[in-house]
Design an enzyme around this catalytic site. Structure first.
Site, PDB file in Angstrom:
ATOM      1  CG  ASP A 220      -1.846  -1.224   1.261  1.00 29.59           C
ATOM      2  OD1 ASP A 220      -1.918  -1.971   0.271  1.00 29.59           O
ATOM      3  OD2 ASP A 220      -2.461  -1.448   2.316  1.00 29.59           O
TER       4      ASP A 220
ATOM      5  CE  LYS B 165      -3.645  -4.404   1.403  1.00 34.59           C
ATOM      6  NZ  LYS B 165      -4.289  -3.679   2.495  1.00 34.59           N
TER       7      LYS B 165
ATOM      8  CB  CYS C 172      -2.090  -2.196   5.598  1.00 34.90           C
ATOM      9  SG  CYS C 172      -3.718  -1.445   5.336  1.00 34.90           S
TER      10      CYS C 172
END
Length: 185
Positions: free
Chosen positions: A18, A81, A114
């Protein structure tokens, strides 16, 4: 025979989590982390170790940062995601298993969300997890520190970009040694 906590190029993969454009203005060390992740990707490519990228809700957070986009090859898959853990994206796990991965080296954003949840998910699935601590960040330093501490307490191995490269090469006679050395200078 090497210690089981040292990386093995035949069993490792890089997972970049990310590092997306929306974080550029929110994470103080964004440019540094993006640069280090770019270096990590390039090094893993040189060492023929698979690398993959995740993007958290790219419609809202934007795509992977340009610094990383510039070094990606056709072999580097990007997985979208919505779950905070990359393990919530089933194609990520399928890819790791298809590659025969035992060790997953992780980096990315944000450390306490995350990255942390991915690390714990990977541990739960039986992977050995290495976090490159020089290649993770959060908006606030206390969140970064808490994320690293929690991962380490759960069994994640702390590493760095340079440490990972040298563990994967094992020896200065490695055919990519000079190229890796040039990357980290």
């Amino acid at each position: 025979m090497s210690h089981p906590s040292l990386l093995d190029a035949g069993e490792a993969a890089l997972l970049v989590i990310d590092i997306q454009e929306a974080f550029r203005s929110a994470v103080p060390d964004f440019a540094l982390i993006a640069s280090r992740a770019s270096t990590a990707i390039r090094g893993f490519q040189l060492l023929n170790v698979p690398a993959m990228i995740t993007e958290q809700y790219p419609n809202g957070l934007g795509r992977t940062a340009e610094e990383l986009q510039l070094v990606l090859t056709e072999e580097t898959e990007t997985f979208e995601k919505t779950a905070f853990s990359s393990c919530g994206a089933e194609p990520v796990i399928k890819k790791l298993k298809k590659l025969g991965t035992r060790q997953v080296v992780i980096c990315g954003l944000e450390t306490h969300v995350c990255v942390n949840q991915t690390a714990h998910g990977l541990l739960d699935l039986g992977f050995q997890v290495h976090v490159m601590t020089d290649c993770v960040a959060s908006r606030f330093s206390h969140d970064r520190e808490a994320g690293i501490a929690k991962m380490q307490a759960s069994g994640v191995v702390q590493s760095s970009v340079e440490m990972a490269f040298f563990e994967l090469m094992k020896d200065s006679t490695h055919e990519q040694f000079k190229e890796i050395q040039a990357l980290i200078r």
